[in-house]
Design an enzyme around this catalytic site. Structure first.
Site, PDB file in Angstrom:
ATOM      1  N   ARG A  97       0.842  -1.211   0.000  1.00 23.42           N
ATOM      2  CA  ARG A  97       0.000   0.000   0.000  1.00 23.42           C
ATOM      3  C   ARG A  97       0.871   1.252   0.000  1.00 23.42           C
ATOM      4  O   ARG A  97       0.559   2.241  -0.656  1.00 23.42           O
ATOM      5  CB  ARG A  97      -0.945  -0.014   1.203  1.00 23.42           C
ATOM      6  CG  ARG A  97      -1.996   1.085   1.123  1.00 23.42           C
ATOM      7  CD  ARG A  97      -3.082   0.911   2.138  1.00 23.42           C
ATOM      8  NE  ARG A  97      -2.586   1.020   3.503  1.00 23.42           N
ATOM      9  CZ  ARG A  97      -3.287   0.692   4.581  1.00 23.42           C
ATOM     10  NH1 ARG A  97      -4.523   0.233   4.463  1.00 23.42           N
ATOM     11  NH2 ARG A  97      -2.769   0.819   5.777  1.00 23.42           N
TER      12      ARG A  97
ATOM     13  N   LYS B 270      -2.806   6.361   1.341  1.00 21.18           N
ATOM     14  CA  LYS B 270      -2.685   6.811   2.734  1.00 21.18           C
ATOM     15  C   LYS B 270      -1.756   8.024   2.762  1.00 21.18           C
ATOM     16  O   LYS B 270      -0.563   7.924   3.089  1.00 21.18           O
ATOM     17  CB  LYS B 270      -2.154   5.659   3.599  1.00 21.18           C
ATOM     18  CG  LYS B 270      -2.548   5.807   5.061  1.00 21.18           C
ATOM     19  CD  LYS B 270      -2.401   4.484   5.777  1.00 21.18           C
ATOM     20  CE  LYS B 270      -2.494   4.642   7.271  1.00 21.18           C
ATOM     21  NZ  LYS B 270      -3.759   5.174   7.753  1.00 21.18           N
TER      22      LYS B 270
ATOM     23  N   GLU C  99     -16.611   5.682   5.042  1.00 19.98           N
ATOM     24  CA  GLU C  99     -15.650   5.303   6.084  1.00 19.98           C
ATOM     25  C   GLU C  99     -16.133   5.773   7.444  1.00 19.98           C
ATOM     26  O   GLU C  99     -16.961   6.684   7.550  1.00 19.98           O
ATOM     27  CB  GLU C  99     -14.298   5.975   5.828  1.00 19.98           C
ATOM     28  CG  GLU C  99     -13.660   5.565   4.539  1.00 19.98           C
ATOM     29  CD  GLU C  99     -12.184   5.256   4.689  1.00 19.98           C
ATOM     30  OE1 GLU C  99     -11.811   4.521   5.622  1.00 19.98           O
ATOM     31  OE2 GLU C  99     -11.414   5.744   3.863  1.00 19.98           O
TER      32      GLU C  99
HETATM   33  N1  PLP Z   1      -9.478   4.123   6.685  1.00 17.41           N
HETATM   34  C1  PLP Z   1      -8.691   5.122   7.047  1.00 17.41           C
HETATM   35  C2  PLP Z   1      -9.029   6.498   6.586  1.00 17.41           C
HETATM   36  C3  PLP Z   1      -7.538   4.883   7.827  1.00 17.41           C
HETATM   37  O1  PLP Z   1      -6.743   5.872   8.216  1.00 17.41           O
HETATM   38  C4  PLP Z   1      -7.255   3.558   8.224  1.00 17.41           C
HETATM   39  C5  PLP Z   1      -6.062   3.263   9.002  1.00 17.41           C
HETATM   40  O2  PLP Z   1      -5.075   2.846   8.510  1.00 17.41           O
HETATM   41  C6  PLP Z   1      -8.132   2.531   7.828  1.00 17.41           C
HETATM   42  C7  PLP Z   1      -9.228   2.849   7.062  1.00 17.41           C
HETATM   43  C8  PLP Z   1      -7.860   1.118   8.199  1.00 17.41           C
HETATM   44  O3  PLP Z   1      -6.841   0.572   7.413  1.00 17.41           O
HETATM   45  P1  PLP Z   1      -5.946  -0.610   7.975  1.00 17.41           P
HETATM   46  O4  PLP Z   1      -6.867  -1.688   8.362  1.00 17.41           O
HETATM   47  O5  PLP Z   1      -5.089  -1.007   6.825  1.00 17.41           O
HETATM   48  O6  PLP Z   1      -5.191  -0.063   9.116  1.00 17.41           O
HETATM   49  C1  COI Z   2      -4.184   3.264  11.485  1.00 21.35           C
HETATM   50  O1  COI Z   2      -5.146   2.582  11.807  1.00 21.35           O
HETATM   51  O2  COI Z   2      -3.050   2.797  11.449  1.00 21.35           O
HETATM   52  C2  COI Z   2      -4.328   4.667  11.136  1.00 21.35           C
HETATM   53  O3  COI Z   2      -3.502   5.141  10.423  1.00 21.35           O
HETATM   54  C3  COI Z   2      -5.460   5.410  11.679  1.00 21.35           C
HETATM   55  C4  COI Z   2      -5.118   6.737  12.291  1.00 21.35           C
HETATM   56  C5  COI Z   2      -4.325   6.643  13.543  1.00 21.35           C
HETATM   57  C6  COI Z   2      -4.562   7.725  11.317  1.00 21.35           C
END
Ligand code: PLP
Ligand code: COI
Length: 341
Positions: free
Chosen positions: A83, A185, A221
């Site tokens: 990612r 991200k 989200e």
């Molecule tokens: N959506 C957003 C906007 C986020 O910042 C995050 C955190 O990383 C997620 C979803 C969840 O992603 P992940 O499960 O890869 O941490």
């Molecule tokens: C995560 O879940 O790792 C995120 O990045 C969410 C937030 C702390 C920005």
């Protein structure tokens, strides 16, 4: 240096604690250097860095888990590496190979081993890899130099409730445009979310629910986490959209729901005016883990799912299975766990 003896693991929230080492690597003249562990938590960069002016930066979030036998493991770091490569590509930053990314994660976690919270405390070691554009530059163009770094911090739950439900409220603001950078991200998505997040918190909600930027009729989200819901006939439903972050937790949960719990899994539309179809709902992400959603307020009306006080049975099973996999108590699918010690 933080005094490790003072850390009360069970009481940790999601805040920065300075640990002993961080990993830093520099890109210049077309290549990344080998990178090194340093103890200083400050970066010295040009005032004209693109990261400071044009938001040329991206980051990741992941966790290291202590297992019952005291060893340490990472959960799907290869997915975070991929990612981050997509984020770098989108913002014209040099990519980091999967091998370099995972090696750097291992190094920084092992160097800060004493900060990996003990098994059973509910706390984990959060890793924050990031890439920033640096160096002298003025016009809107990609930077001449870059830094890839990772710091770590022991953390507890991101949302206050842990496995107790929290409430969300919809916002009229969008976190991303339909063809924007929502699926990457990158920091810009988050700076725009600070105000709607504060507005939600001021009204004592955990965070806001973003609706799809094109029609504002479908859930996108749950703040800094993905959204899922369980239908009354036990189907796992989670939004599909090109402008949400492809959550590694969400895709892992889809697998868990189907292969471990035998649920039908649907990646599709969740209409905000059809919440009655769902028995349970939750937010999922690395920081959020799985946080049950008690209710969602939309246009002044509160919709309660399972309960405002108690986690629903399917959400609980999803949590137990996924967290069990992450902490080594439940057998993981092939390739999900990277043992560090
Ligand atoms: N959506 C957003 C906007 C986020 O910042 C995050 C955190 O990383 C997620 C979803 C969840 O992603 P992940 O499960 O890869 O941490
Ligand atoms: C995560 O879940 O790792 C995120 O990045 C969410 C937030 C702390 C920005």
């Amino acid at each position: 240096m933080s005094d490790i003896k003072k850390i009360e693991w069970e009481k940790l929230g999601f805040s920065y604690i300075k640990t002993d080492y961080r990993y830093v690597s520099h890109w210049k003249d077309g290549q990344w250097d080998d990178g090194e562990l340093v103890s200083d938590n400050r970066l010295c960069i040009s005032e004209a860095s693109t990261a400071l002016h044009y938001g040329q930066q991206c980051f990741e979030g992941m966790k290291a888990y202590r297992t019952k036998d005291g060893s340490i493991q990472l959960f799907r770091p290869d997915e975070n590496a991929k990612r981050m490569q997509r984020s770098c590509k989108r913002l014209l930053m040099p990519e980091i190979s999967e091998e370099k990314f995972i090696e750097a994660c291992k190094k920084v976690v092992l160097a800060n081993e004493k900060y990996v919270p003990p098994y059973g405390t509910g706390a984990t070691l959060y890793l924050r890899p990031f890439v920033i554009g640096v160096g002298d530059n003025l016009g809107v163009r990609t930077a001449p130099e870059f830094i890839f770094a990772i710091f770590v911090s022991p953390v507890g739950p991101y949302f206050k409730g842990g496995l107790s439900p929290v409430n969300f409220i919809t916002t009229d603001y969008d976190r991303a445009a339909p063809q924007g950078t929502g699926a990457e991200k990158v920091g810009g998505n988050y700076s725009g979310s600070l105000m709607p997040n504060k507005m939600a918190k001021d009204k004592v909600f955990a965070d806001c629910i973003y609706l799809d930027p094109q029609t504002h009729t479908k859930i996108e989200e749950a703040g800094a986490a993905n959204f899922f819901a369980i239908t009354k006939d036990n189907k796992f439903v989670t939004p599909y959209s090109p402008s949400i972050l492809p959550s590694i937790t969400k895709y892992s949960l889809m697998h868990v729901a189907k292969e471990y719990l035998g649920l039908e899994v649907i990646e599709g539309d969740v209409y905000i005016d059809k919440l009655d179809e769902y028995a349970e709902a939750g937010a999922c992400g690395t920081a959020a883990v799985i946080t049950p959603i008690g209710g969602i307020e939309h246009k002044g009306k509160m919709h309660i799912f399972y309960s405002e006080n108690e986690v629903g049975p399917v959400t609980k099973k999803l949590y137990d299975t996924l967290y069990g996999i992450q902490t080594g108590d439940v057998k993981a699918p092939e390739g999900w766990i990277y043992k560090l010690s």
